[in-house]
Design a protein around this motif. Structure first.
Motif, PDB file in Angstrom:
ATOM      1  N   GLY A  69       0.779  -1.226   0.000  1.00 20.47           N
ATOM      2  CA  GLY A  69       0.000   0.000   0.000  1.00 20.47           C
ATOM      3  C   GLY A  69       0.816   1.285   0.000  1.00 20.47           C
ATOM      4  N   CYS A  70       2.113   1.185  -0.208  1.00 24.62           N
ATOM      5  CA  CYS A  70       2.953   2.390  -0.332  1.00 24.62           C
ATOM      6  C   CYS A  70       2.820   2.862  -1.781  1.00 24.62           C
ATOM      7  CB  CYS A  70       4.395   2.087   0.048  1.00 24.62           C
ATOM      8  SG  CYS A  70       4.595   1.644   1.787  1.00 24.62           S
ATOM      9  N   SER A  71       1.706   3.451  -2.073  1.00 22.33           N
ATOM     10  CA  SER A  71       1.293   3.718  -3.452  1.00 22.33           C
ATOM     11  C   SER A  71       2.088   4.802  -4.176  1.00 22.33           C
ATOM     12  CB  SER A  71      -0.198   4.047  -3.497  1.00 22.33           C
ATOM     13  OG  SER A  71      -0.492   5.106  -2.628  1.00 22.33           O
ATOM     14  N   ARG A  72       2.959   5.516  -3.493  1.00 27.61           N
ATOM     15  CA  ARG A  72       3.786   6.541  -4.164  1.00 27.61           C
ATOM     16  C   ARG A  72       5.245   6.115  -4.308  1.00 27.61           C
ATOM     17  NH1 ARG A  72       0.945  11.812  -2.125  1.00 27.61           N
ATOM     18  NH2 ARG A  72      -0.895  11.635  -3.430  1.00 27.61           N
ATOM     19  N   LEU A  73       5.558   4.914  -3.860  1.00 27.60           N
ATOM     20  CA  LEU A  73       6.923   4.396  -3.976  1.00 27.60           C
ATOM     21  C   LEU A  73       7.234   4.147  -5.444  1.00 27.60           C
ATOM     22  CD1 LEU A  73       9.284   3.536  -2.117  1.00 27.60           C
ATOM     23  CD2 LEU A  73       8.345   1.233  -2.164  1.00 27.60           C
ATOM     24  N   GLU A  74       8.282   4.776  -5.960  1.00 30.69           N
ATOM     25  CA  GLU A  74       8.606   4.687  -7.384  1.00 30.69           C
ATOM     26  C   GLU A  74       9.754   3.745  -7.693  1.00 30.69           C
ATOM     27  OE1 GLU A  74       9.233   8.691  -8.692  1.00 30.69           O
ATOM     28  OE2 GLU A  74       7.117   9.202  -8.485  1.00 30.69           O
ATOM     29  N   LYS A  75      10.661   3.566  -6.735  1.00 30.16           N
ATOM     30  CA  LYS A  75      11.842   2.737  -6.974  1.00 30.16           C
ATOM     31  C   LYS A  75      12.164   1.939  -5.726  1.00 30.16           C
ATOM     32  CE  LYS A  75      16.754   2.932  -8.051  1.00 30.16           C
ATOM     33  NZ  LYS A  75      17.921   3.744  -8.340  1.00 30.16           N
ATOM     34  N   ILE A  76      12.580   0.693  -5.940  1.00 30.32           N
ATOM     35  CA  ILE A  76      13.059  -0.118  -4.821  1.00 30.32           C
ATOM     36  C   ILE A  76      14.264  -0.918  -5.289  1.00 30.32           C
ATOM     37  CG2 ILE A  76      11.561  -2.150  -5.173  1.00 30.32           C
ATOM     38  CD1 ILE A  76      12.433  -0.591  -1.775  1.00 30.32           C
ATOM     39  N   GLU A  77      15.299  -0.906  -4.468  1.00 32.18           N
ATOM     40  CA  GLU A  77      16.492  -1.685  -4.771  1.00 32.18           C
ATOM     41  C   GLU A  77      16.670  -2.707  -3.660  1.00 32.18           C
ATOM     42  OE1 GLU A  77      21.233  -1.001  -5.629  1.00 32.18           O
ATOM     43  OE2 GLU A  77      19.807   0.599  -6.111  1.00 32.18           O
ATOM     44  N   ILE A  78      16.509  -3.972  -4.024  1.00 33.93           N
ATOM     45  CA  ILE A  78      16.684  -5.065  -3.057  1.00 33.93           C
ATOM     46  C   ILE A  78      18.192  -5.310  -2.957  1.00 33.93           C
ATOM     47  CG2 ILE A  78      16.084  -7.448  -2.465  1.00 33.93           C
ATOM     48  CD1 ILE A  78      13.630  -5.495  -2.778  1.00 33.93           C
ATOM     49  N   PRO A  79      18.771  -5.126  -1.777  1.00 37.49           N
ATOM     50  CA  PRO A  79      20.228  -5.236  -1.644  1.00 37.49           C
ATOM     51  C   PRO A  79      20.748  -6.658  -1.846  1.00 37.49           C
ATOM     52  CG  PRO A  79      19.211  -4.990   0.507  1.00 37.49           C
ATOM     53  CD  PRO A  79      18.116  -4.835  -0.505  1.00 37.49           C
ATOM     54  N   LYS A  80      22.027  -6.744  -2.163  1.00 33.90           N
ATOM     55  CA  LYS A  80      22.685  -8.030  -2.419  1.00 33.90           C
ATOM     56  C   LYS A  80      22.603  -8.972  -1.233  1.00 33.90           C
ATOM     57  CE  LYS A  80      25.896  -6.112  -5.737  1.00 33.90           C
ATOM     58  NZ  LYS A  80      27.278  -5.719  -6.005  1.00 33.90           N
ATOM     59  N   GLY A  81      22.566  -8.438  -0.029  1.00 31.22           N
ATOM     60  CA  GLY A  81      22.520  -9.269   1.171  1.00 31.22           C
ATOM     61  C   GLY A  81      21.164  -9.906   1.435  1.00 31.22           C
ATOM     62  N   CYS A  82      20.121  -9.404   0.784  1.00 32.98           N
ATOM     63  CA  CYS A  82      18.765  -9.904   1.030  1.00 32.98           C
ATOM     64  C   CYS A  82      18.576 -11.299   0.435  1.00 32.98           C
ATOM     65  CB  CYS A  82      17.733  -8.935   0.458  1.00 32.98           C
ATOM     66  SG  CYS A  82      16.045  -9.335   0.937  1.00 32.98           S
ATOM     67  N   LYS A  83      18.097 -12.215   1.258  1.00 28.91           N
ATOM     68  CA  LYS A  83      17.891 -13.607   0.829  1.00 28.91           C
ATOM     69  C   LYS A  83      16.421 -13.952   0.629  1.00 28.91           C
ATOM     70  CE  LYS A  83      22.281 -14.418   1.349  1.00 28.91           C
ATOM     71  NZ  LYS A  83      23.100 -14.049   0.218  1.00 28.91           N
ATOM     72  N   LYS A  84      15.517 -13.192   1.262  1.00 28.29           N
ATOM     73  CA  LYS A  84      14.097 -13.540   1.196  1.00 28.29           C
ATOM     74  C   LYS A  84      13.214 -12.299   1.230  1.00 28.29           C
ATOM     75  CE  LYS A  84      10.514 -16.184   3.565  1.00 28.29           C
ATOM     76  NZ  LYS A  84      10.188 -17.046   4.697  1.00 28.29           N
ATOM     77  N   ILE A  85      12.185 -12.318   0.372  1.00 31.08           N
ATOM     78  CA  ILE A  85      11.140 -11.289   0.398  1.00 31.08           C
ATOM     79  C   ILE A  85       9.822 -12.018   0.635  1.00 31.08           C
ATOM     80  CG2 ILE A  85       9.967  -9.442  -0.850  1.00 31.08           C
ATOM     81  CD1 ILE A  85      12.428  -9.155  -2.605  1.00 31.08           C
ATOM     82  N   GLY A  86       9.124 -11.628   1.694  1.00 27.82           N
ATOM     83  CA  GLY A  86       7.864 -12.263   2.074  1.00 27.82           C
ATOM     84  C   GLY A  86       6.716 -11.921   1.130  1.00 27.82           C
ATOM     85  N   ASP A  87       5.651 -12.703   1.207  1.00 30.92           N
ATOM     86  CA  ASP A  87       4.501 -12.525   0.321  1.00 30.92           C
ATOM     87  C   ASP A  87       3.896 -11.132   0.455  1.00 30.92           C
ATOM     88  OD1 ASP A  87       1.709 -13.139   2.099  1.00 30.92           O
ATOM     89  OD2 ASP A  87       3.553 -13.975   2.905  1.00 30.92           O
ATOM     90  N   HIS A  88       3.457 -10.609  -0.674  1.00 31.37           N
ATOM     91  CA  HIS A  88       2.776  -9.306  -0.767  1.00 31.37           C
ATOM     92  C   HIS A  88       3.606  -8.138  -0.233  1.00 31.37           C
ATOM     93  CE1 HIS A  88      -1.074 -11.130  -1.991  1.00 31.37           C
ATOM     94  NE2 HIS A  88      -0.694 -12.125  -1.198  1.00 31.37           N
ATOM     95  N   ALA A  89       4.914  -8.281  -0.165  1.00 29.73           N
ATOM     96  CA  ALA A  89       5.780  -7.246   0.422  1.00 29.73           C
ATOM     97  C   ALA A  89       5.595  -5.876  -0.234  1.00 29.73           C
ATOM     98  CB  ALA A  89       7.241  -7.666   0.355  1.00 29.73           C
ATOM     99  N   PHE A  90       5.369  -5.843  -1.542  1.00 33.28           N
ATOM    100  CA  PHE A  90       5.209  -4.575  -2.262  1.00 33.28           C
ATOM    101  C   PHE A  90       3.860  -4.506  -2.976  1.00 33.28           C
ATOM    102  CE2 PHE A  90       9.733  -5.316  -1.772  1.00 33.28           C
ATOM    103  CZ  PHE A  90      10.166  -4.097  -1.281  1.00 33.28           C
ATOM    104  N   ASP A  91       2.911  -5.266  -2.521  1.00 34.35           N
ATOM    105  CA  ASP A  91       1.564  -5.291  -3.093  1.00 34.35           C
ATOM    106  C   ASP A  91       0.943  -3.892  -2.994  1.00 34.35           C
ATOM    107  OD1 ASP A  91      -1.015  -5.904  -3.930  1.00 34.35           O
ATOM    108  OD2 ASP A  91      -1.315  -7.501  -2.465  1.00 34.35           O
ATOM    109  N   GLY A  92       0.352  -3.436  -4.084  1.00 36.84           N
ATOM    110  CA  GLY A  92      -0.329  -2.140  -4.069  1.00 36.84           C
ATOM    111  C   GLY A  92       0.581  -0.936  -4.205  1.00 36.84           C
TER     112      GLY A  92
END
Length: 160
Positions: A113-136
């Protein structure tokens, strides 16, 4: 309440819930000696526009900044390892998030629901992104994902 535990600050559950605290600045810099941001600590703080989270905080707890409608920018410093479930859910005006290499996991619904977020960079260290993390996140145009990411759960970028 803000507690001093063996020289370490802890922001407890619901500490800044709603708008009970009238703080003159719209920027909140978490103290460098803080190790914990409790559940719902800043939930619905509509005075908050920018937050800086130091590396001394290892995890940003469940719904810590949920529904902070005026939050525009979040800077998470190196050392933070987890962004928990629903941490920034429904922060409608959130446009900029800096996530350091130290973050290993982004929880379910973390940025839903962060509806104005335009860019996201998942860092190299990240191993897991949970369900619906950026939904909406409807305005999300630029997504950078590291090849080292191992698990992307269901509907992470649904409705984007």
């Amino acid at each position: 309440m803000l507690k001093k535990r063996f020289g370490i600050e802890c922001i407890e559950r619901g500490e800044f819930l709603c708008d009970y605290y009238k703080i003159s600045s719209s920027t909140f810099i978490i103290p460098d000696d803080c190790s914990e941001i409790g559940m719902c600590s800043f939930d619905s703080c509509n005075w908050l526009e920018k937050v800086v989270i130091p590396g001394s905080v290892k995890a940003i707890s469940y719904r810590a900044f949920c529904e902070c409608n005026e939050l525009i920018e979040v800077k998470i410093l190196k050392g933070v390892k987890r962004i928990c479930r629903e941490t920034f859910k429904n922060c409608y005006n959130l446009k900029k998030v800096e996530i350091p290499e130290s973050v290993k996991r982004i929880g379910s619904y973390a940025f839903e629901g962060c509806s104005r977020l335009e860019k996201i960079e998942i860092p190299k260290g990240c191993k897991k992104i949970g369900d619906h993390a950026f939904d909406g996140c409807w305005t999300l145009k630029d997504i950078v994902i590291s090849k080292r990411l191992k698990i992307i759960e269901e509907a992470v970028f649904s409705s984007c």
